[in-house]
Design an enzyme around this catalytic site. Structure first.
Site, PDB file in Angstrom:
ATOM      1  CG  ASP B  39      -1.691   1.095   1.486  1.00 60.11           C
ATOM      2  OD1 ASP B  39      -1.675   2.008   0.382  1.00 60.11           O
ATOM      3  OD2 ASP B  39      -2.689   1.339   2.355  1.00 60.11           O
ATOM      4  CG  ASP B 134      -3.348   3.779  -3.029  1.00 57.14           C
ATOM      5  OD1 ASP B 134      -4.303   3.042  -3.368  1.00 57.14           O
ATOM      6  OD2 ASP B 134      -3.804   4.686  -2.101  1.00 57.14           O
ATOM      7  CD  GLU B 135      -5.191  -0.576  -0.904  1.00 52.33           C
ATOM      8  OE1 GLU B 135      -5.529  -0.985   0.294  1.00 52.33           O
ATOM      9  OE2 GLU B 135      -6.257  -0.175  -1.650  1.00 52.33           O
TER      10      GLU B 135
END
Lengths: 366, 447
Positions: B39, B134-135
């Site tokens: 993350d 974003d992960e």
């Protein structure tokens, strides 16, 4: 209605009539076969509104009458009976069937509910050599596609004009064209006959060994008499597109191969062309020395077949659906086949030395 | 352990029950999977701080246009320290952190970074699933012999991210996606947490139930009424009662609370392009079909060129229209066959325009797209169709453009300019009144 008849003959004739019944119909009477008994002749009729087949057999009549009986049920019953002769006796709407010590009762429906065959208006009648009809149909009807929404692909165009008789069938990917010059006097007509009807005619010709077929054609309906079988069919009412413009005339290359060798090679290579996304595609590379056939499927492997060829004109590398080629090779009888081509995007013309037959095949764009 | 479990054989039994992934139901459940979730911490804010050094070390809010009523999509850790959370409005955020700098996000920049990050992940394993921008989930099960323990691999990835891109991240490692995700939340920013299967109850259960993925506000209320407040309460609850209360989902919740999740890491998320399209905000609102036709042809040409370059064919054509009141609508139609022919696209898009845009409507934006895409496969050509000629034309046009540039050949319609607009250079328009004002914001080149 009372009669007795031979079991085997009845089964055979019923199976013929059954092909014109619609076993999935919601209308019960269309699943039935009409029995009409008069004199010593029993007429069996199946009719699903698209095709009607009427056939007859000899029997020993005791009392005339008419009734409709569920066809597949009756065939099942006749199948389990053991004697040679079957005795039928109608009691109201129940048919009692006896064979030796086996006794079955079948619920029937009134003959009045059975639809009549359509009249053929403004008809033309003529006799046809069975061989010419059989060959014309056999070489064209496989190239149609009844499932296509474009109606003209659901049948074969049969056209008689100026002493020429044409058969044309197409599914949009290929087109089979057969031409005869029958001689004699044949009336002019232009009809599109459904593929299913043509299949039935082929069966009847082979089952009855008839040499002559009597055809009566109108605008919407056509009928055939093959031996002792009468068949009537709706026509496809559609204007057939101008097919002459898709038959290539001036091609840039041409080659000649042995039909047997070519068929073996195509069948072989197509083993490796079975993946769904490949659409049975084989690549054909024609050079001065040979024809090379190549097929591959990503997770299976690949195949190359090479055969001798006599070639004129330029080289080409073109891809075709192997099934379509095999279809062509299985309906021609000559020893050698000729392939005319231009490039990988233009249609190929498959033919033999007999000038009457042409098979146009669109390539697969790789 | 219930009787059923004993029958199917001790250790594996819990994984067999109610496997959430239908298509993989006959797969042998693998208890020894190692999954990592990486993350990126305050991703948008970090990227902005990398690109603009003057923002580094300062509280930063990234979101929509700060001049409008927008919300904060990401806040830097400096801002988070003041209590700012994602999803707050700028107004709320400014109240908590008056010094914060608010800037408008640039999705293309983030997407570009996202791809660069994933490229680094791919050096370690090919089973990478982007969970959001974003992960990402990484399946490390089969690469441990190559690169060592999961902690070592993730350590390397963290180092690479800092060295190559200057980004920090929080990593969670667990036996499945669910646990990996929970682990990644344990330590932020810049953390690395591994949860072992046997320590699951110990670590997971004390947390309040809303920390569990899949439990929202409403579910929390319903669970509270049943006396469930922590993940442990849920995990120890009778699954039959949960099933009675919430159906299949109840059983899944029970599994999740026990750290059971069989869903695989799906690397195909990168391979599927769902649609190809272009849209363009017109230099001025238009209300005549002729000008619309110009732009639809122009957009169609670009869409089809891109489709052919990437070897896609599509079946559904969508036209997007936004009028001067900012009301947008889309209209689609589906073709019988897949195609990438520009003739088909522009004619059908025009058809949609004529059918759906009433005369006189002021149009502000036009968009054309192809969806229901598939990779182009060998295509059986048709006898009774002019598709063959069209394909030949498209191929020739592509060849010319490849050699001499995109402006070398185009539709005759597109020569010259749409009415009332001046073509300054390729792909850029001014309205007649703006001629000479080269810095006009309206003259922004299209995407």
């Amino acid at each position: 209605m009372k009669f007795s008849c031979g079991r085997e003959t009845l089964i055979r004739k019923l199976q013929m009539a059954q092909r014109a019944t619609d076993s999935k119909s919601n209308i019960a009477v269309l699943r039935n076969v009409l029995f009409m008994l008069e004199g010593d002749k029993l007429d069996l009729t199946g009719f699903d509104h698209r095709i009607g087949i009427k056939t007859s057999l000899e029997c020993a009549m005791e009392e005339p009458g008419e009734i409709t009986m569920p066809c597949s049920l009756l065939l099942e019953i006749l199948g389990v009976m053991k004697g040679d002769s079957v005795y039928f006796q109608l009691d109201g709407f129940v048919m009692n069937i006896e064979c030796g010590r086996q006794r079955y009762s079948v619920n029937c429906m009134s003959a009045e509910d059975f639809p009549p065959f359509p009249d053929i208006k403004e008809s033309k009648s003529f006799d046809f050599a069975a061989e010419m009809l059989e060959k014309g149909i056999r070489q064209t009807y496989f190239a149609t596609n009844p499932d296509d929404p474009r109606a003209f692909m659901g049948g074969v165009l049969m056209s008689s004009k100026g002493g020429r008789l044409l058969y044309v069938g197409t599914d949009g990917h290929r087109l089979a064209f057969r031409e005869f010059e029958p001689g004699g006097s044949m009336p002019e007509f232009d009809v599109v006959i459904p593929t299913r009807t043509l299949g039935e005619i082929l069966r009847m010709i082979s089952e009855t060994d008839a040499e002559k077929v009597e055809i009566t054609t109108g605008d919407k309906t056509i009928s055939f008499v093959v031996g002792d079988v009468f068949m009537v069919s709706r026509l496809i009412e559609v204007k057939f597109p101008n097919f002459t413009k898709v038959i290539p005339e001036n091609t840039e290359g041409s080659c000649r191969v042995s039909r047997q060798n070519f068929a073996d090679a195509v069948r072989g290579a197509s083993i490796m062309a079975r993946a769904k996304e490949n659409k049975d595609m084989i690549e054909i590379n024609i050079t001065d020395e040979s024809i090379k056939l190549f097929a591959s499927t990503m997770d299976m492997g690949s195949a190359t077949e090479e055969i001798e060829v006599v070639k004129k004109g330029n080289d080409v590398r073109v891809a075709f659906n192997s099934k379509y080629i095999i279809d062509f090779l299985s309906v021609v009888d000559e020893e050698e086949v000729i392939i005319d081509y231009t490039d990988e995007l233009k249609p190929g013309l498959f033919r033999t030395d007999e000038p009457g037959y042409k098979y146009v095949l669109m390539p697969i764009q790789v | 352990m219930s009787n059923d479990d004993r029958k199917t054989g001790g250790r594996r039994a819990p994984f067999l029950r109610g496997t959430p992934v239908g298509r993989d139901h006959d797969r042998e459940p693998d208890v020894s999977r190692v999954i990592a979730l990486i993350d990126m911490n305050a991703f948008f804010a970090q990227v902005e701080q990398i690109c603009n050094p003057s923002l580094r070390g300062k509280p930063l809010l990234v979101g929509g246009d700060p001049k409008k009523r927008s919300i904060v999509a990401a806040a830097s850790y400096e801002a988070k320290a003041c209590g700012v959370r994602s999803g707050m409005s700028y107004y709320e955020a400014k109240k908590l952190c008056p010094d914060a700098i608010a800037i408008e996000g640039d999705s293309r920049k983030y997407l570009d970074y996202c791809y660069r990050i994933v490229d680094i992940f791919r050096e370690f394993t090919d089973v990478v699933e982007a969970f959001s921008i974003d992960e990402a989930f990484l399946d490390l099960t089969n690469v441990q012999r190559l690169f060592g323990t999961p902690e070592r691999i993730c350590g390397c990835i963290k180092e690479r991210l800092v060295e190559d891109l200057g980004l920090t991240c929080s990593v969670g490692i667990g036996p499945n996606k669910l646990v990996a995700k929970m682990a990644s939340n344990m330590q932020k920013p810049d953390g690395l947490t591994r949860i072992w299967p046997e320590e699951l109850p110990h670590i997971l259960w004390p947390f309040p139930v809303e920390e569990l993925t899949g439990v929202g506000r409403r579910m929390k209320r319903r669970l509270a009424r049943m006396g469930i407040s922590t993940i442990g309460d849920l995990g120890r609850f009778d699954p039959a009662v949960l099933r009675g209360q919430f159906g299949v989902y109840g059983e899944l919740l029970h599994q999740w609370a026990n750290g059971i999740d069989e869903s695989p890491v799906d690397p195909t998320c990168f391979q599927t392009v769902k649609s190809v399209g272009h849209s363009y905000t017109l230099p001025r609102d238009i209300d005549d079909t002729e000008t619309a036709r110009w732009f639809i042809f122009w957009l169609s040409d670009r869409v089809c060129r891109r489709m052919r370059r990437d070897n896609y064919v599509g079946r559904t054509i969508t036209l997007t229209v936004r009028n001067s009141d900012f009301l947008s609508f889309t209209r689609s139609l589906t073709l019988p066959e897949h195609t990438s022919s520009v003739h088909t696209l522009r004619d059908r898009a025009m058809l949609l325009y004529r059918r759906n845009v009433p005369p006189g409507m002021k149009v502000r934006l036009l968009g054309v797209s192809f969806s229901h895409l598939k990779k182009e496969t060998p295509e059986q050509m048709e006898l009774f169709s002019n598709e063959r000629q069209r394909r030949a034309v498209d191929a020739a046009v592509d060849a010319v453009k490849d050699k001499y540039g995109d402006s070398a050949i185009t539709f005759a319609t597109l020569i010259g300019r749409p009415r009332g607009m001046i073509r300054r250079k390729i792909g850029c328009f001014l309205t007649s009144s703006e001629k000479g004002k080269s810095d006009s914001p309206l003259a922004r080149p299209p995407l």
